[in-house]
Design a protein around this motif. Sequence first.
Motif, short mmCIF file in Angstrom:
data_model
loop_
_atom_site.label_atom_id
_atom_site.label_comp_id
_atom_site.label_asym_id
_atom_site.label_seq_id
_atom_site.Cartn_x
_atom_site.Cartn_y
_atom_site.Cartn_z
N ARG A 96 0.82 -1.22 0.00
CA ARG A 96 0.00 0.00 0.00
C ARG A 96 0.85 1.27 0.00
O ARG A 96 0.53 2.21 -0.74
CB ARG A 96 -1.02 -0.05 1.14
CG ARG A 96 -2.10 -1.10 0.84
CD ARG A 96 -3.21 -1.12 1.86
NE ARG A 96 -4.15 -2.20 1.59
CZ ARG A 96 -5.24 -2.11 0.82
NH1 ARG A 96 -5.52 -0.97 0.22
NH2 ARG A 96 -6.04 -3.15 0.64
N ASP A 102 3.73 1.52 -1.38
CA ASP A 102 4.24 1.56 -2.76
C ASP A 102 3.19 2.14 -3.71
O ASP A 102 3.50 2.98 -4.56
CB ASP A 102 4.63 0.16 -3.23
CG ASP A 102 6.04 -0.23 -2.85
OD1 ASP A 102 6.73 0.57 -2.19
OD2 ASP A 102 6.46 -1.35 -3.22
N LEU A 103 1.96 1.67 -3.58
CA LEU A 103 0.89 2.17 -4.46
C LEU A 103 0.68 3.66 -4.27
O LEU A 103 0.45 4.40 -5.23
CB LEU A 103 -0.41 1.40 -4.22
CG LEU A 103 -0.39 -0.09 -4.58
CD1 LEU A 103 -1.74 -0.72 -4.24
CD2 LEU A 103 -0.06 -0.30 -6.04
N ASP A 104 0.77 4.12 -3.03
CA ASP A 104 0.66 5.56 -2.75
C ASP A 104 1.78 6.33 -3.46
O ASP A 104 1.53 7.34 -4.12
CB ASP A 104 0.72 5.82 -1.25
CG ASP A 104 -0.56 5.41 -0.53
OD1 ASP A 104 -1.59 5.19 -1.19
OD2 ASP A 104 -0.51 5.29 0.71
N SER A 105 3.01 5.83 -3.32
CA SER A 105 4.15 6.55 -3.90
C SER A 105 4.14 6.51 -5.42
O SER A 105 4.63 7.43 -6.08
CB SER A 105 5.47 5.99 -3.36
OG SER A 105 5.69 4.67 -3.81
N LEU A 117 -0.88 5.12 -7.65
CA LEU A 117 -1.82 4.14 -8.20
C LEU A 117 -3.03 3.88 -7.30
O LEU A 117 -4.01 3.29 -7.76
CB LEU A 117 -1.09 2.81 -8.47
CG LEU A 117 -0.08 2.83 -9.61
CD1 LEU A 117 0.66 1.49 -9.69
CD2 LEU A 117 -0.77 3.12 -10.94
N THR A 118 -2.96 4.27 -6.05
CA THR A 118 -4.04 3.93 -5.11
C THR A 118 -5.40 4.40 -5.61
O THR A 118 -6.38 3.65 -5.59
CB THR A 118 -3.75 4.53 -3.73
OG1 THR A 118 -2.48 4.04 -3.27
CG2 THR A 118 -4.82 4.13 -2.73
N ALA A 119 -5.47 5.63 -6.07
CA ALA A 119 -6.75 6.19 -6.51
C ALA A 119 -7.15 5.75 -7.92
O ALA A 119 -8.24 6.09 -8.39
CB ALA A 119 -6.70 7.72 -6.44
N GLU A 120 -6.26 5.00 -8.58
CA GLU A 120 -6.54 4.58 -9.97
C GLU A 120 -7.38 3.31 -10.04
O GLU A 120 -7.80 2.90 -11.12
CB GLU A 120 -5.22 4.36 -10.73
CG GLU A 120 -4.36 5.61 -10.87
CD GLU A 120 -4.89 6.59 -11.91
OE1 GLU A 120 -5.90 6.29 -12.56
OE2 GLU A 120 -4.26 7.66 -12.06
N VAL A 171 -7.85 -2.94 -3.82
CA VAL A 171 -6.52 -3.52 -3.82
C VAL A 171 -6.59 -4.87 -3.11
O VAL A 171 -7.03 -4.95 -1.95
CB VAL A 171 -5.50 -2.60 -3.11
CG1 VAL A 171 -4.14 -3.29 -2.98
CG2 VAL A 171 -5.35 -1.28 -3.87
N SER A 199 -4.37 -7.94 -1.87
CA SER A 199 -2.99 -8.27 -1.55
C SER A 199 -2.89 -9.66 -0.93
O SER A 199 -3.61 -9.97 0.03
CB SER A 199 -2.44 -7.24 -0.56
OG SER A 199 -1.28 -7.70 0.08
#
Length: 205
Positions: A120, A122-125, A128-131, A135, A137
């Motif tokens: 998570r 990583d996705l923030d950085s 991609l989180t909002a895309e 999620v 995992s």
Amino acid sequence: MSRERAQALLIDLDGVLRRWDPAPMIAVEVEYGLKPAALLETAMSWDIYRPAVAGEISDAEWMRLVADRLPLEEAKAAEAVARWQSYRGEADPEALAFVREVRAGGRKVGIATNATDRLRPDLDSLGLTAEVDVVISSWELKVHKPAPEFFTEACRLIETKPEHVLFVDDDDRVVRGARAAGLSAYRWTGPHHVELLKKALGLPE
């Protein structure tokens, strides 16, 4: 490829939505006198990789195990691993454009990936989180692809029956597992089949 139009997309992260430039990783190995791909090969050793993506150990614990196996003294090994881990890849622009088209077409999209507890952040950085809508995992589910339970839970989380889900992954073994679990599945080798995937989702070409 699909018995009927899929209503949701589950997409893998590494090798599909996230790409890796080998140069930063190779640079670390050169600097520390390690053989090419030594860090990746060590990290992917099944006896330490499996518990890392099955939610049995943390990402930090996994990386400590990697460092322990390097032919370097303890401090240097830890330093090399930290340097190697500082590069987190980048979003693949063509795969991301596909995800955006799917969502714009009214279909749900979920990332479904074997990952550690670092996913998570990583996705923030990576932005991609909002895309995506959800999620999924392996670390959180405590079961990893291609186990049937992973796909069952993934479909539950994206709130779509397996027969109405399209699963896209770059690993043929995972694709076969998804199909065995009742999903439509396609092996990603690049963006050249996006139009076919859009058709499977009932989107305009």
